[in-house]
Design an enzyme around this catalytic site. Structure first.
Site, mmCIF file in Angstrom:
data_model
loop_
_atom_site.group_PDB
_atom_site.id
_atom_site.type_symbol
_atom_site.label_atom_id
_atom_site.label_comp_id
_atom_site.label_asym_id
_atom_site.label_seq_id
_atom_site.Cartn_x
_atom_site.Cartn_y
_atom_site.Cartn_z
ATOM 1 N N GLU A 63 0.919 -1.156 0.089
ATOM 2 C CA GLU A 63 -0.135 -0.072 0.018
ATOM 3 C C GLU A 63 0.832 1.264 -0.016
ATOM 4 O O GLU A 63 1.806 1.347 0.766
ATOM 5 C CB GLU A 63 -0.805 0.128 1.244
ATOM 6 C CG GLU A 63 -1.444 1.268 1.572
ATOM 7 C CD GLU A 63 -2.243 1.903 0.488
ATOM 8 O OE1 GLU A 63 -3.274 1.090 0.224
ATOM 9 O OE2 GLU A 63 -2.210 3.096 0.098
ATOM 10 N N GLY A 104 3.409 0.334 -5.839
ATOM 11 C CA GLY A 104 2.913 -1.317 -6.072
ATOM 12 C C GLY A 104 3.829 -1.552 -7.412
ATOM 13 O O GLY A 104 4.067 -2.800 -7.753
ATOM 14 N N ASP A 134 -6.054 -4.268 -5.788
ATOM 15 C CA ASP A 134 -7.073 -3.641 -5.084
ATOM 16 C C ASP A 134 -6.821 -2.114 -5.109
ATOM 17 O O ASP A 134 -6.621 -1.564 -3.989
ATOM 18 C CB ASP A 134 -7.241 -4.073 -3.775
ATOM 19 C CG ASP A 134 -8.409 -3.456 -3.016
ATOM 20 O OD1 ASP A 134 -8.516 -3.707 -1.842
ATOM 21 O OD2 ASP A 134 -9.294 -2.745 -3.621
#
Ligand code: SAM
Length: 282
Positions: free
Chosen positions: A114, A146, A163
């Site tokens: 994250e 990421g 996500d």
């Protein structure tokens, strides 16, 4: 930028990133509000959706419907993969997806990458309905972009879950072909990835581009849907890419403890409305 407006003594959050569609939520209380180096992070208590995570004024997940998205982005790939041991989640700062992956005892490691540590801190402390105040020892939190992380991890993961927030701001790079190419390389030879691929109603262009990018890399690609009330237009899409043929019958034996996903939902979610079929085949 103050995303909360007072009208007639009431507090309202208005999502106004769209030109001709404004969605407003009446707010009881501002629980948390900080600016990180990446975005503005808020936890709000709303009348109709309970507590919610809001990033740069856009609702990301809520106590009332966050489980729909978090269950659907995790239980489809985790149920389809024959032996998921190492799972990577890119984004997912609300910890809802990691919480669902942790329901698979065969999973040995969950890496949550994250970019914004503030999101994880805020959701663990102020949004337990979604984060579950996750403390599973298998979850390793990595606070970095990421894009770079997957480049450094070749042939490592069984399942990669992207996500991400919407393709604006820090998440824009997570919708680019180069990133999906790195994801492909970071997966083992029987690996599979899934990403949230936006709204088939308002963002069919993004869905088509995502589908085309993933089809260019993976031999087996399927789109599935779920309805998430707080996402624009409700209907939401997910795109799954797999290196090996997918055994859909695995979905019929789903038995995890959930609020939305079940064997029927997981087995049917790949059935698409006609307009989606036509767009994705064109
Ligand atoms: N479930 C929500 C949804 O579908 O919109 C979003 C889940 S989560 C809140 C999305 C996360 O992606 C955010 O916490 C954001 O900070 C993170 N993110 C955005 N860009 C990123 C990047 N390049 N690398 C890692 N995380 C990123």
């Amino acid at each position: 930028m103050n995303y909360i407006k007072e009208q007639n003594g009431q507090l309202w959050l208005t999502e106004d990133e769209r030109e001709n569609l404004k969605i407003s939520y009446r707010i009881k209380e501002i629980i948390y509000s900080e600016r990180s180096p990446f975005q503005h992070v808020m936890i709000l208590d709303s009348y109709d959706f309970g507590r919610m995570l809001v990033l740069d004024g856009i609702v990301q997940t809520t106590s009332i419907d966050g489980h729909i998205y978090n269950e659907m982005i995790t239980h489809v790939p985790l149920s389809l993969h024959p032996s998921p041991k190492k799972v990577l989640i890119i984004g997912g700062g609300d910890c809802g997806a990691a919480r669902e992956v942790a329901k698979y005892e065969e999973v040995e490691e969950i890496h949550l990458v994250e970019i914004d540590e503030l999101v994880v801190q805020a959701c663990k402390e102020h949004l337990p309905e979604v984060s579950g105040n996750l403390s599973d020892p298998r979850v390793q939190y990595v606070y970095k972009d990421g894009v770079q992380f997957v480049k450094d991890h070749m042939n490592t993961y069984d399942v990669i879950i992207i996500d991400s927030s919407d393709p604006i701001g820090p998440a824009q790079v997570l919708f680019e072909y180069d990133f999906y190419e790195s994801v492909h390389k970071a997966l083992k030879e029987d690996g599979m990835m899934v990403c949230q691929s936006q709204s088939p109603i308002f963002h069919m262009d993004v869905l088509k581009q995502t589908y085309a990018n993933i089809r260019h890399l993976f031999p087996h690609v399927h789109v599935y849907t779920a309805t998430v009330p707080t996402y624009p237009g409700g209907l939401w899409s997910f795109t799954l890419g797999a290196k090996q043929p997918i055994l859909f019958e695995r979905l019929h034996t789903f038995t995890k403890q959930t609020k939305y996903a079940n064997a029927d939902i997981l087995s049917q979610c790949f059935r698409l409305p006609q307009f989606m079929k036509e767009h994705l085949q064109s």
